[in-house]
Design a protein around this motif. Structure first.
Motif, PDB file in Angstrom:
ATOM      1  N   ARG A 159       0.847  -1.211   0.099  1.00 53.81           N
ATOM      2  CA  ARG A 159       0.079  -0.109   0.025  1.00 53.81           C
ATOM      3  C   ARG A 159       0.995   1.367  -0.113  1.00 53.81           C
ATOM      4  O   ARG A 159       0.392   2.323  -0.483  1.00 53.81           O
ATOM      5  N   PRO A 161       5.224   2.965  -4.349  1.00 56.28           N
ATOM      6  CA  PRO A 161       4.899   3.540  -5.806  1.00 56.28           C
ATOM      7  C   PRO A 161       4.363   2.637  -6.595  1.00 56.28           C
ATOM      8  O   PRO A 161       4.557   1.284  -6.435  1.00 56.28           O
ATOM      9  N   ARG A 162       3.745   2.736  -7.598  1.00 50.80           N
ATOM     10  CA  ARG A 162       2.835   1.894  -8.566  1.00 50.80           C
ATOM     11  C   ARG A 162       3.950   0.815  -9.135  1.00 50.80           C
ATOM     12  O   ARG A 162       3.325  -0.504  -8.886  1.00 50.80           O
ATOM     13  N   GLY A 163       5.032   1.002  -9.588  1.00 55.15           N
ATOM     14  CA  GLY A 163       5.714   0.016 -10.300  1.00 55.15           C
ATOM     15  C   GLY A 163       6.666  -0.887  -9.368  1.00 55.15           C
ATOM     16  O   GLY A 163       7.138  -1.899  -9.598  1.00 55.15           O
ATOM     17  N   GLU A 164       6.505  -0.303  -8.071  1.00 54.15           N
ATOM     18  CA  GLU A 164       7.382  -1.036  -7.096  1.00 54.15           C
ATOM     19  C   GLU A 164       6.632  -2.104  -5.959  1.00 54.15           C
ATOM     20  O   GLU A 164       7.043  -2.100  -5.032  1.00 54.15           O
ATOM     21  N   ARG A 165       5.380  -2.033  -6.418  1.00 56.92           N
ATOM     22  CA  ARG A 165       4.568  -2.447  -5.176  1.00 56.92           C
ATOM     23  C   ARG A 165       4.913  -4.189  -4.778  1.00 56.92           C
ATOM     24  O   ARG A 165       4.832  -4.412  -3.627  1.00 56.92           O
TER      25      ARG A 165
END
Length: 136
Positions: A16, A19-23
């Motif tokens: 949560r 960042p988007r690409g590193e979830r």
């Protein structure tokens, strides 16, 4: 239990807060770094609780729900003693209350289970009841 629960919680938190690409990588990294801490805290609490539970059982020469409630109270107080008297009393109260709720739920469940297995007289069909009464 602490490792599994801590792993799940910290995996979700890591996903949560990333960042988007590193979830995925952030979730796994968070789980690997924080789950052992949660597991260690859970182990310390459980070990201290069991030590106090055995001590109370030995002193009182009884094995009942009061041992667990007192153990939860003392464990909560001892683990937060470094934070001061007020925090220690609050944590002790929370620990004792939680264990009282758990023990109360356990007593209610065992009573309902006992009621479920209570022997009952067989119900006879109406014609068998009249025949039984007539033979006396």
């Amino acid at each position: 239990m602490g490792g599994l629960g801590g792993g799940i919680i910290h995996f979700i938190k890591g996903a949560r807060n990333a960042p988007r690409g590193e979830r995925w990588t952030s979730a796994v990294a968070s789980m690997k770094t924080r789950a052992p801490t949660t597991a260690g805290g859970f182990a310390v609490w459980g070990g201290m609780f069991n030590a106090f539970d055995c001590a109370f059982a030995g002193m009182r020469q009884k094995e009942d729900a009061w041992n667990s409630i007192m153990s939860g109270f003392v464990t909560g107080g001892v683990l937060s003693a470094r934070a001061g008297l007020k925090a220690s009393l609050l944590s002790a109260t929370v620990g004792g209350t939680l264990l009282a709720l758990i023990e109360g739920g356990s007593v209610l469940m065992s009573r309902s289970d006992a009621e479920m297995f209570r022997p009952q007289a067989p119900v006879l069909p109406p014609d068998a009841q009249t025949a039984f009464q007539g033979s006396q």
